[in-house]
Scaffold this motif. Structure first.
Motif, short mmCIF file in Angstrom:
data_model
loop_
_atom_site.label_atom_id
_atom_site.label_comp_id
_atom_site.label_asym_id
_atom_site.label_seq_id
_atom_site.Cartn_x
_atom_site.Cartn_y
_atom_site.Cartn_z
N GLU A 179 -17.62 -4.84 -9.28
CA GLU A 179 -18.14 -4.95 -10.64
C GLU A 179 -17.30 -5.92 -11.47
O GLU A 179 -17.83 -6.71 -12.25
N ARG A 180 -15.99 -5.89 -11.27
CA ARG A 180 -15.11 -6.74 -12.08
C ARG A 180 -15.15 -8.20 -11.64
O ARG A 180 -15.18 -9.11 -12.48
N PHE A 181 -15.18 -8.45 -10.33
CA PHE A 181 -15.06 -9.82 -9.82
C PHE A 181 -16.39 -10.39 -9.33
O PHE A 181 -16.48 -11.60 -9.08
N GLY A 182 -17.38 -9.54 -9.13
CA GLY A 182 -18.69 -10.02 -8.74
C GLY A 182 -18.90 -10.22 -7.26
O GLY A 182 -20.00 -10.57 -6.82
N ARG A 183 -17.86 -9.98 -6.46
CA ARG A 183 -17.96 -10.17 -5.01
C ARG A 183 -16.75 -9.55 -4.34
O ARG A 183 -15.77 -9.17 -5.00
N LEU A 184 -16.79 -9.49 -3.02
CA LEU A 184 -15.64 -9.05 -2.23
C LEU A 184 -15.72 -9.74 -0.88
O LEU A 184 -16.71 -9.60 -0.16
N ASP A 185 -14.68 -10.49 -0.55
CA ASP A 185 -14.67 -11.29 0.68
C ASP A 185 -13.64 -10.81 1.70
O ASP A 185 -13.83 -10.99 2.90
N VAL A 186 -12.55 -10.24 1.21
CA VAL A 186 -11.43 -9.87 2.08
C VAL A 186 -10.98 -8.45 1.75
O VAL A 186 -10.76 -8.12 0.58
N LEU A 187 -10.85 -7.62 2.77
CA LEU A 187 -10.28 -6.28 2.61
C LEU A 187 -9.06 -6.18 3.50
O LEU A 187 -9.14 -6.45 4.71
N VAL A 188 -7.93 -5.77 2.92
CA VAL A 188 -6.73 -5.50 3.70
C VAL A 188 -6.39 -4.02 3.54
O VAL A 188 -6.00 -3.57 2.46
N ASN A 189 -6.57 -3.27 4.61
CA ASN A 189 -6.25 -1.84 4.63
C ASN A 189 -4.76 -1.67 4.89
O ASN A 189 -4.32 -1.70 6.04
N ASN A 190 -4.01 -1.52 3.82
CA ASN A 190 -2.56 -1.41 3.95
C ASN A 190 -2.03 -0.03 3.57
O ASN A 190 -1.02 0.41 4.11
N ALA A 191 -2.68 0.67 2.65
CA ALA A 191 -2.17 1.96 2.18
C ALA A 191 -1.98 2.92 3.35
O ALA A 191 -2.82 3.03 4.23
N GLY A 192 -0.85 3.61 3.34
CA GLY A 192 -0.58 4.56 4.42
C GLY A 192 0.55 5.50 4.03
O GLY A 192 1.28 5.25 3.08
N VAL A 193 0.65 6.58 4.77
CA VAL A 193 1.75 7.53 4.57
C VAL A 193 2.45 7.74 5.90
O VAL A 193 1.83 7.68 6.96
N GLY A 194 3.74 7.99 5.82
CA GLY A 194 4.53 8.23 7.03
C GLY A 194 4.53 9.70 7.39
O GLY A 194 4.12 10.57 6.61
N ALA A 195 4.98 9.97 8.59
CA ALA A 195 5.09 11.35 9.06
C ALA A 195 6.12 11.40 10.18
O ALA A 195 6.01 10.68 11.16
N VAL A 196 7.13 12.25 10.00
CA VAL A 196 8.17 12.40 11.01
C VAL A 196 8.41 13.89 11.24
O VAL A 196 8.50 14.66 10.29
N GLY A 197 8.48 14.29 12.49
CA GLY A 197 8.78 15.68 12.79
C GLY A 197 8.32 16.06 14.17
O GLY A 197 7.40 15.45 14.73
N PRO A 198 8.95 17.07 14.78
CA PRO A 198 8.54 17.54 16.10
C PRO A 198 7.10 18.01 16.08
O PRO A 198 6.61 18.53 15.07
N VAL A 199 6.41 17.84 17.19
CA VAL A 199 5.00 18.20 17.28
C VAL A 199 4.76 19.62 16.78
O VAL A 199 3.83 19.88 16.00
N GLU A 200 5.58 20.56 17.22
CA GLU A 200 5.33 21.97 16.89
C GLU A 200 5.67 22.32 15.45
O GLU A 200 5.33 23.41 14.97
N ALA A 201 6.32 21.40 14.72
CA ALA A 201 6.76 21.71 13.37
C ALA A 201 5.90 21.09 12.28
O ALA A 201 6.11 21.37 11.10
N VAL A 202 4.94 20.24 12.64
CA VAL A 202 4.13 19.55 11.64
C VAL A 202 3.01 20.48 11.18
O VAL A 202 2.19 20.94 11.98
N ALA A 203 2.96 20.74 9.88
CA ALA A 203 1.99 21.67 9.31
C ALA A 203 0.60 21.06 9.29
O ALA A 203 0.43 19.83 9.22
N LEU A 204 -0.41 21.92 9.29
CA LEU A 204 -1.79 21.48 9.32
C LEU A 204 -2.13 20.61 8.11
O LEU A 204 -2.82 19.60 8.25
#
Length: 251
Positions: free
Chosen positions: A85-110
């Motif tokens: 709506e603001r720019f009238g078009r969209l030509d390029v999308l860069v999916n950069n947003a992300g979150v990290g996660a560290v921990g043993p398999v059995e310790a990561v909460a749902l």
């Protein structure tokens, strides 16, 4: 980059998710330097995002920051709609947003599993799903993965590696589907990269550095260089590809 005085992204509009710092900020600025008007999303304080916008406008391009939580599907779709709506078009999308996660398999909460998959996997799909409605031939989608999608040499990274490896399927599947429309879809895997989230002088920096062939951290600008190539005209025959910018982490 300019060819015959014309920058390769002149007249284009780009959206960089999570563009207020680190790799996202470097990508947003590089695309502006390449000639694009750039919108970026942020989730926290508007201050850092507005600083990036100011740097974009200093290049002579238009910049805009929009708040959007990538874990919220409605905010993801709303961000794309707002940019168009603001720019009238969209030509390029860069999916950069992300979150990290560290921990043993059995310790990561749902709830942590759900959050990481929502932000790192579902959001890139939804951003692309919304963006392609507005992309014409020559559209570009690039997602930011991780070296841990290709090699996981230390424990505690299973959830994060899972989320980033999923982007390979997204990239290849969308590349196949969108190819007939002239839209390319590619994936960049950064290695250890010097950002405020993972500083090159941090406690684990020497440990991470030791897994690279070059023996050093990368810079956010080096990742942005790869994105610049993939969204530019020189990469018009590149799609469904994974490009490692990891200093040889996966070698």
């Amino acid at each position: 980059m300019a060819m015959n005085g014309v920058k390769v992204l002149d007249g284009k509009v780009a959206l960089v998710t999570g563009g207020s710092r680190g790799i996202g900020a470097a990508v947003a600025l590089r695309l502006a330097q390449d000639g694009a008007d750039v919108a970026l999303t942020h989730r926290g304080s508007a201050g850092p995002a507005e600083e990036v916008v100011a740097r974009i406008t200093a290049t002579g391009r238009k910049g805009w920051a929009v708040r959007a939580d990538s874990a919220d599907p409605e905010e993801v779709r709303g961000a794309v709609a707002a940019v168009v709506e603001r720019f009238g078009r969209l030509d390029v999308l860069v999916n950069n947003a992300g979150v990290g996660a560290v921990g043993p398999v059995e310790a990561v909460a749902l709830d942590r599993i759900d959050q990481v998959l929502a932000v790192n996997v579902r959001a890139p799909y939804l951003y692309a799903q919304a963006a392609v409605e507005h992309m014409a031939e020559g559209g570009r989608i690039v997602s930011i993965g991780s070296c841990l999608a290709q090699r996981v040499p230390f424990p505690g990274s299973a959830l994060y590696a899972t989320s980033k490896a999923a982007l390979t399927g997204l990239t290849k599947g969308m590349a196949r589907e969108l190819g007939p429309r002239g839209i390319t879809v590619n994936l960049v895997h950064p290695g250890p990269t010097d950002t405020d989230m993972n500083p090159g002088d941090g406690e684990s920096a020497d440990f991470q550095r030791g897994f690279t062939a070059l023996g050093r951290y990368g810079t956010a600008a080096e990742v942005a260089d790869a994105v610049s190539y993939l969204v530019g005209e020189s990469a018009r025959y590149v799609t469904g590809a994974e490009l490692a910018v990891d200093g040889g982490f996966a070698a």
